[in-house]
Motif scaffolding. Structure first.
Motif, PDB file in Angstrom:
ATOM      1  N   TYR A   1       2.969  10.675  -6.219  1.00  0.00           N
ATOM      2  CA  TYR A   1       3.825  11.152  -7.312  1.00  0.00           C
ATOM      3  C   TYR A   1       2.980  11.556  -8.510  1.00  0.00           C
ATOM      4  O   TYR A   1       3.160  12.625  -9.091  1.00  0.00           O
ATOM      5  CB  TYR A   1       4.831  10.057  -7.694  1.00  0.00           C
ATOM      6  N   ARG A   2       2.006  10.703  -8.867  1.00  0.00           N
ATOM      7  CA  ARG A   2       1.127  11.030  -9.986  1.00  0.00           C
ATOM      8  C   ARG A   2       0.294  12.285  -9.692  1.00  0.00           C
ATOM      9  O   ARG A   2       0.069  13.121 -10.555  1.00  0.00           O
ATOM     10  CB  ARG A   2       0.216   9.850 -10.316  1.00  0.00           C
ATOM     11  N   ALA A   3      -0.140  12.436  -8.462  1.00  0.00           N
ATOM     12  CA  ALA A   3      -0.930  13.611  -8.087  1.00  0.00           C
ATOM     13  C   ALA A   3      -0.082  14.874  -8.192  1.00  0.00           C
ATOM     14  O   ALA A   3      -0.559  15.925  -8.633  1.00  0.00           O
ATOM     15  CB  ALA A   3      -1.476  13.443  -6.675  1.00  0.00           C
ATOM     16  N   ARG A   4       1.191  14.792  -7.796  1.00  0.00           N
ATOM     17  CA  ARG A   4       2.082  15.946  -7.928  1.00  0.00           C
ATOM     18  C   ARG A   4       2.243  16.333  -9.393  1.00  0.00           C
ATOM     19  O   ARG A   4       2.220  17.512  -9.746  1.00  0.00           O
ATOM     20  CB  ARG A   4       3.444  15.647  -7.322  1.00  0.00           C
ATOM     21  N   ILE A   5       2.445  15.339 -10.236  1.00  0.00           N
ATOM     22  CA  ILE A   5       2.599  15.612 -11.674  1.00  0.00           C
ATOM     23  C   ILE A   5       1.330  16.245 -12.220  1.00  0.00           C
ATOM     24  O   ILE A   5       1.368  17.224 -12.968  1.00  0.00           O
ATOM     25  CB  ILE A   5       2.960  14.322 -12.440  1.00  0.00           C
ATOM     26  N   ARG A   6       0.194  15.697 -11.825  1.00  0.00           N
ATOM     27  CA  ARG A   6      -1.082  16.251 -12.296  1.00  0.00           C
ATOM     28  C   ARG A   6      -1.250  17.687 -11.816  1.00  0.00           C
ATOM     29  O   ARG A   6      -1.707  18.539 -12.547  1.00  0.00           O
ATOM     30  CB  ARG A   6      -2.238  15.397 -11.798  1.00  0.00           C
TER      31      ARG A   6
ATOM     32  N   LEU B   1       0.834  -1.210   0.000  1.00  0.00           N
ATOM     33  CA  LEU B   1       0.000   0.000   0.000  1.00  0.00           C
ATOM     34  C   LEU B   1       0.861   1.249   0.000  1.00  0.00           C
ATOM     35  O   LEU B   1       0.518   2.250  -0.618  1.00  0.00           O
ATOM     36  CB  LEU B   1      -0.931  -0.004   1.220  1.00  0.00           C
ATOM     37  N   GLY B   2       1.974   1.227   0.691  1.00  0.00           N
ATOM     38  CA  GLY B   2       2.884   2.376   0.725  1.00  0.00           C
ATOM     39  C   GLY B   2       3.445   2.676  -0.648  1.00  0.00           C
ATOM     40  O   GLY B   2       3.540   3.830  -1.069  1.00  0.00           O
ATOM     41  N   GLU B   3       3.811   1.605  -1.363  1.00  0.00           N
ATOM     42  CA  GLU B   3       4.330   1.799  -2.724  1.00  0.00           C
ATOM     43  C   GLU B   3       3.239   2.362  -3.626  1.00  0.00           C
ATOM     44  O   GLU B   3       3.472   3.281  -4.404  1.00  0.00           O
ATOM     45  CB  GLU B   3       4.857   0.476  -3.279  1.00  0.00           C
ATOM     46  N   HIS B   4       2.049   1.806  -3.464  1.00  0.00           N
ATOM     47  CA  HIS B   4       0.919   2.314  -4.257  1.00  0.00           C
ATOM     48  C   HIS B   4       0.607   3.761  -3.875  1.00  0.00           C
ATOM     49  O   HIS B   4       0.342   4.609  -4.720  1.00  0.00           O
ATOM     50  CB  HIS B   4      -0.327   1.447  -4.060  1.00  0.00           C
ATOM     51  N   ALA B   5       0.654   4.050  -2.574  1.00  0.00           N
ATOM     52  CA  ALA B   5       0.371   5.411  -2.106  1.00  0.00           C
ATOM     53  C   ALA B   5       1.437   6.371  -2.608  1.00  0.00           C
ATOM     54  O   ALA B   5       1.138   7.498  -3.028  1.00  0.00           O
ATOM     55  CB  ALA B   5       0.294   5.436  -0.580  1.00  0.00           C
ATOM     56  N   ALA B   6       2.678   5.939  -2.589  1.00  0.00           N
ATOM     57  CA  ALA B   6       3.764   6.805  -3.081  1.00  0.00           C
ATOM     58  C   ALA B   6       3.580   7.076  -4.576  1.00  0.00           C
ATOM     59  O   ALA B   6       3.779   8.200  -5.048  1.00  0.00           O
ATOM     60  CB  ALA B   6       5.119   6.157  -2.802  1.00  0.00           C
ATOM     61  N   ALA B   7       3.211   6.038  -5.303  1.00  0.00           N
ATOM     62  CA  ALA B   7       2.986   6.225  -6.739  1.00  0.00           C
ATOM     63  C   ALA B   7       1.814   7.174  -6.980  1.00  0.00           C
ATOM     64  O   ALA B   7       1.862   8.046  -7.855  1.00  0.00           O
ATOM     65  CB  ALA B   7       2.724   4.880  -7.414  1.00  0.00           C
ATOM     66  N   ARG B   8       0.755   7.023  -6.156  1.00  0.00           N
ATOM     67  CA  ARG B   8      -0.385   7.921  -6.284  1.00  0.00           C
ATOM     68  C   ARG B   8       0.006   9.358  -5.958  1.00  0.00           C
ATOM     69  O   ARG B   8      -0.396  10.288  -6.637  1.00  0.00           O
ATOM     70  CB  ARG B   8      -1.521   7.475  -5.378  1.00  0.00           C
TER      71      ARG B   8
END
Length: 164
Positions: A26-31, A17-24
Motif C-alpha cells: 500500500y505504501r509503495a503504491r502511494i509512493r 508478515l502478510g499484514e506487513h507486506a500488505a502495508a508495504r
C-alpha cells in the motif's frame, strides 16, 4: 505440541508478515502515485521551460524587426517628401524668371542700364564698432599699432620676471 506451536507460530508469522507486506504494498503504491505525479509535473515544467527558452529569442527578433520595419517606413516617407521638394526646386530652376529673381535677390545683380543700391538698415546712418581702432586710418596702420602694443606688453612682462 511443539509441532502445533511451530505451525501456529508459522501461521501467525505468515499472517503478521502478510499484514506487513500488505502495508508495504500500500505504501509503495502511494509512493509510486506521488512519484508519477511529481515526475509528470517535472516533465511538464521542463517542456514549458523549453518552449519559453526556444521561443524567447525568435519573439525578441520578431519585435526588433517590426520596429526596424516601422523606422524604415518612416524614413522612406521622409525621403519621398525630400524627393518631391527637390523635384519642385528643379522645376523652378528651369524657369528663367525664377533664376533672374534669385540672381537679383542673392547676388545683387542688375540688368544693363539699371543702378543698384544697397541699404543696410534703412536709416542711412553707419555705426562703427569700438574695436575698429582710429577712424579714417588704413587697416594696416591699426594692425601695426596692435603689434607694437603686444611687443610692449611682452617687454614689460620680461622686465617684471627679471626683477623677481
Amino acid at each position: 505440541m511443539p509441532a502445533d506451536r511451530d505451525r501456529f507460530s508459522t501461521a501467525t508469522r505468515l499472517r503478521a508478515l502478510g499484514e506487513h507486506a500488505a502495508a508495504r504494498v500500500y505504501r509503495a503504491r502511494i509512493r509510486r502515485r506521488r512519484s508519477r505525479l511529481t515526475g509528470r509535473a517535472a516533465l511538464l515544467a521542463l517542456v514549458v521551460c523549453s518552449l519559453v527558452v526556444a521561443l524567447a529569442y525568435p519573439m525578441r527578433q520578431y519585435i526588433s524587426q517590426r520596429s526596424d520595419i516601422s523606422d524604415q517606413r518612416r524614413q522612406a516617407q521622409k525621403e519621398r517628401a525630400d524627393v518631391k521638394q527637390l523635384r519642385e526646386e528643379k522645376a523652378r530652376l528651369q524657369d528663367p524668371a525664377y533664376i533672374e529673381q534669385q540672381a537679383r535677390e542673392r547676388l545683387h545683380f542688375t540688368l544693363p542700364g539699371e543702378t543698384g543700391y544697397s541699404v543696410v538698415d534703412g536709416s542711412g546712418e553707419t555705426e562703427r564698432s569700438s574695436d575698429q581702432g582710429a577712424a579714417g586710418r588704413p587697416w594696416y596702420s591699426n594692425m601695426w599699432d596692435s603689434l607694437d602694443k603686444a611687443d610692449k606688453a611682452d617687454a614689460t612682462d620680461a622686465a617684471d620676471r627679471a626683477k623677481r
